[in-house]
Enzyme design. Structure first.
Site, PDB file in Angstrom:
ATOM      1  N   LEU A  21      12.188   2.206  -1.399  1.00  0.00           N
ATOM      2  CA  LEU A  21      12.116   0.853  -0.863  1.00  0.00           C
ATOM      3  C   LEU A  21      11.530  -0.055  -1.936  1.00  0.00           C
ATOM      4  CD1 LEU A  21      10.611   1.739   2.659  1.00  0.00           C
ATOM      5  CD2 LEU A  21      12.997   1.855   1.898  1.00  0.00           C
TER       6      LEU A  21
ATOM      7  N   LYS B  68     -10.755  -3.618  -5.133  1.00  0.00           N
ATOM      8  CA  LYS B  68     -10.746  -2.239  -5.628  1.00  0.00           C
ATOM      9  C   LYS B  68     -12.110  -1.581  -5.458  1.00  0.00           C
ATOM     10  CE  LYS B  68      -6.894  -3.125  -8.728  1.00  0.00           C
ATOM     11  NZ  LYS B  68      -6.541  -3.667 -10.072  1.00  0.00           N
TER      12      LYS B  68
ATOM     13  N   VAL C 149      -4.466   3.142  -6.120  1.00  0.00           N
ATOM     14  CA  VAL C 149      -5.835   3.093  -6.627  1.00  0.00           C
ATOM     15  C   VAL C 149      -5.840   3.340  -8.126  1.00  0.00           C
ATOM     16  CG1 VAL C 149      -8.167   3.986  -6.358  1.00  0.00           C
ATOM     17  CG2 VAL C 149      -6.570   4.116  -4.436  1.00  0.00           C
TER      18      VAL C 149
ATOM     19  N   GLY D  71       1.062  -1.532 -14.368  1.00  0.00           N
ATOM     20  CA  GLY D  71       2.266  -1.398 -15.180  1.00  0.00           C
ATOM     21  C   GLY D  71       3.288  -0.504 -14.508  1.00  0.00           C
TER      22      GLY D  71
END
Lengths: 434, 434
Positions: free
Chosen positions: A9, A203, A130, A300
């Site tokens: 997806l 985070k 994460v 990335g």
């Protein structure tokens, strides 16, 4: 060897890399996973948009739900809450393995989705959500499962680390380096989420949840960005053997966990001091293991795709061996052995690096030192350098304190600010790892 | 909550810490594992020897076999091949979970023991046998299972890193620092295994096995120790922005894996350059994930005990959930997707830092440069400093090359050695991470 059907997806930055790996490395993946992985379709919003050359146009579809219903394994890389959330829930209700890199979705609906996975014998893998490619979930959740984590310090935002590292290397100013980072694609046109520390704070909450087995939210995290860091701050830190990093810090205290994000001086020889460019790292302190660090690319396409594929292959191995796919990462959210509450920054012990412009005349230092003493804060080092401003007889002071309570330190700075001999408090930065 | 019986074999450095954790942290461990863990006995050679105060004397027994036969979970920390091997095999035949930190046993009988675990539904955990407290097994085996590792570089011996770091920090000579390391307990009375690189070479073989899914042995690893490193070498490296580390390097080449251990110059800003004291780190390069590093304590009672407990709790979680304990780490040895052979160092590309004492007269540099050119090796930097030996007009040259084949570099050094203007080749060190 049996074949499992994979639905992808999303075909963005990460999704197109995942498609490439599934296609190009199919043989190696089959050998490692114990089953062939067949990419049966890629759900996108617009099938007309050009994709990478390895993606055959007939794989593309706008019928995401139908695709999910045909698949054994679903990789969700759409991002955002909807339609991603409904599609993930749909797959989990069917007992499928789902792998996602969707931080926002986990933060908003994680508990519900993990429960769906458990109830229906499915599995929700989320290592990619994460710290990108850095394996952090399994080390914390499994390798340290017999230990007690006391503190986590992370460089978890590549944009701000790129900026601070460039300032440190070149001596340039924040604004110039931000511009350069934007030109190079390391910073967004609107860089607020990064440079004001919002991304790092989110985070910090996720890392705290993993490390301390408790439910924490973005709002529990104290936050300062890096916009006020000057070339002078960076220089002064360098002179004293430090480097400035934006750290996300979560610390186990007596009755809770204090979470904070702020620019921080750390010794240049500290392992976090060697994290350059857009790299990320998570430094963990545990009772028995001592100091650990995990380093790598936090974002990335290819690095994040690597984490997605790691979750997928690990889950398929278990499926292939008839072990049931679930039952490992799910624990992260399920195990709540401790009832820890979020604590404000006023509960932590830290040390400060304070930059002051003061009148250069006898007795000034002793008046300043007296204020530290009154507040019970002891000074580790003090350095005075005469400014260029001969006429006004100003000099610049840099004071690094020993560890004290955040409250005592803040009170010290407030009192110093009121001294008539102090013309300016140039900067107040916290110090860690000393 | 049900209770599982734990047998501990060995009460040495690591064993006594494991006993302490099992006793002191029993509540937290039960919450995390989903079952209570009851330490039913500790097998030792001599029950009269004094143990830590947390170890009740009635736990001690010399009847290791009887203890193993009563236990659900067996922790083997005796070390060596026998009786450890027979006891581990005995437990695995009973379908028990076994956790071990025994490198020697794995190297000698690993394949057989993993097969016993599979055949009998048991599990053999061994994270503690690889790089102490550093979680490396799960990251490599699971998180990177969808990626391709191309190179691994590790600081895997704490003793040699302590020595090289102290030489770097203090400027002292090898012999003095070795003596200091021995006094502090960081080096053994007979330090051969550490300083000659044998320990690092064994770990290089294990890391290669994990990373490249193939069977490698100590004998496959090229090895040089650190005994010839001088204070001058360290100084010269520093001047050029490098630091000397003993690295264990395993590299995927076209048709195999080249493994080597040797002192290596790495840039001070490289993440491995920030690994100080007796700390260890493993730096991994993978096709998609890019650069990763795992840092922590590679030895010591408490850190190693943390890794043992992580294996134990993870296995018990699976047992408790009725998933069967095995089926994860076992893959490491089982999955052999590639037929890679060990390759000698002559197959690698590297760069050299060469220190020479030469006659200081016109034409010398050009003669030396010509030899590099003849061998197709290009020079990255050359630095000449005049020695103190005015009378003999000697000067010292440091040459750092670009990357070239090991063969061409070795040939270059051999030819230079024969030049009449070269009075001495002071040192030849390889450079990585540049």
């Amino acid at each position: 060897m049996n074949t499992l059907k994979v639905a992808l997806l999303g075909a963005g930055n990460v999704g197109s890399e995942v498609a490439r790996i599934l296609i190009e490395d199919s043989e190696v993946l089959a050998a490692r996973a114990g089953s062939k992985l067949e990419l049966i379709g890629i759900a996108v919003r617009d099938t007309a948009t050009k994709r990478g050359q390895h993606i055959a146009p007939e794989l593309l579809t706008t019928e995401a739900e139908a695709l999910v219903d045909q698949a054994d394994l679903v990789i969700e890389l759409i991002g955002g809450i909807e339609p991603a959330g409904s599609l993930v829930a749909r797959a989990l209700k069917r007992g499928s393995v789902v792998v996602t890199g969707n931080k926002a979705l986990l933060a908003e609906r994680g508990a519900e989705l993990f429960q769906l996975a458990r109830e229906n014998g499915g599995h929700l893998g989320f290592e990619a959500a994460v710290a990108g490619a850095i394996p952090i979930l399994r080390p914390i959740n499994e390798s340290l499962s017999g230990d007690r984590i006391t503190k986590v310090m992370g460089i978890v935002n590549g944009t701000t680390n790129f900026i601070l590292d460039a300032m440190d290397t070149t001596g340039a100013d924040f604004a110039d380096v931000l511009k350069q980072a934007q030109d190079l694609g390391y910073a967004e046109a609107d860089p607020t989420a990064d440079i004001e520390g919002f991304d790092a704070a989110a985070k910090a909450a996720i890392l705290s949840m993993l490390s301390f087995h408790a439910d924490f939210r973005l709002g529990d995290v104290y936050r300062e960005g890096i916009t006020s860091i000057t070339a002078d701050d960076v220089d002064a830190a360098k002179e004293a053997g430090f480097v400035i990093k934006l750290l996300a810090i979560a610390e186990r205290l007596e009755d809770g966990v204090a979470m904070r994000v702020h620019p921080t001086l750390i010794p240049r020889v500290h392992p976090l001091g060697a994290v350059h460019g857009a790299f990320n790292a998570v430094f963990v302190e545990a009772d028995n293991a001592g100091e650990l660090m995990f380093y790598g690319q936090g974002a990335g396409g290819r690095p994040t795709a690597s984490a997605v594929m790691g979750d997928l292959v690990s889950a398929v191995r278990r499926l292939t061996r008839g072990v049931g796919a679930a039952k490992d990462a799910d624990e992260v959210v399920e195990v709540r052995s401790l009832d820890l509450k979020p604590l404000g920054i006023e509960h932590v012990m830290t040390s400060y690096c304070i930059g002051l412009t003061v009148t250069d005349r006898p007795g000034v230092l002793s008046r300043i030192a007296a204020i530290f003493a009154e507040n019970g804060v002891s000074i580790e080092q003090m350095r005075q350098s005469r400014g260029n401003d001969e006429e006004n007889q100003a000099s610049v002071l840099r004071i690094i304190t020993h560890r004290g309570s955040e409250q005592a330190l803040a009170q010290t700075v407030a009192s110093i600010r009121e001294l008539d001999v102090v013309s300016r408090v140039n900067s107040v930065l916290r110090v860690e790892g000393n």
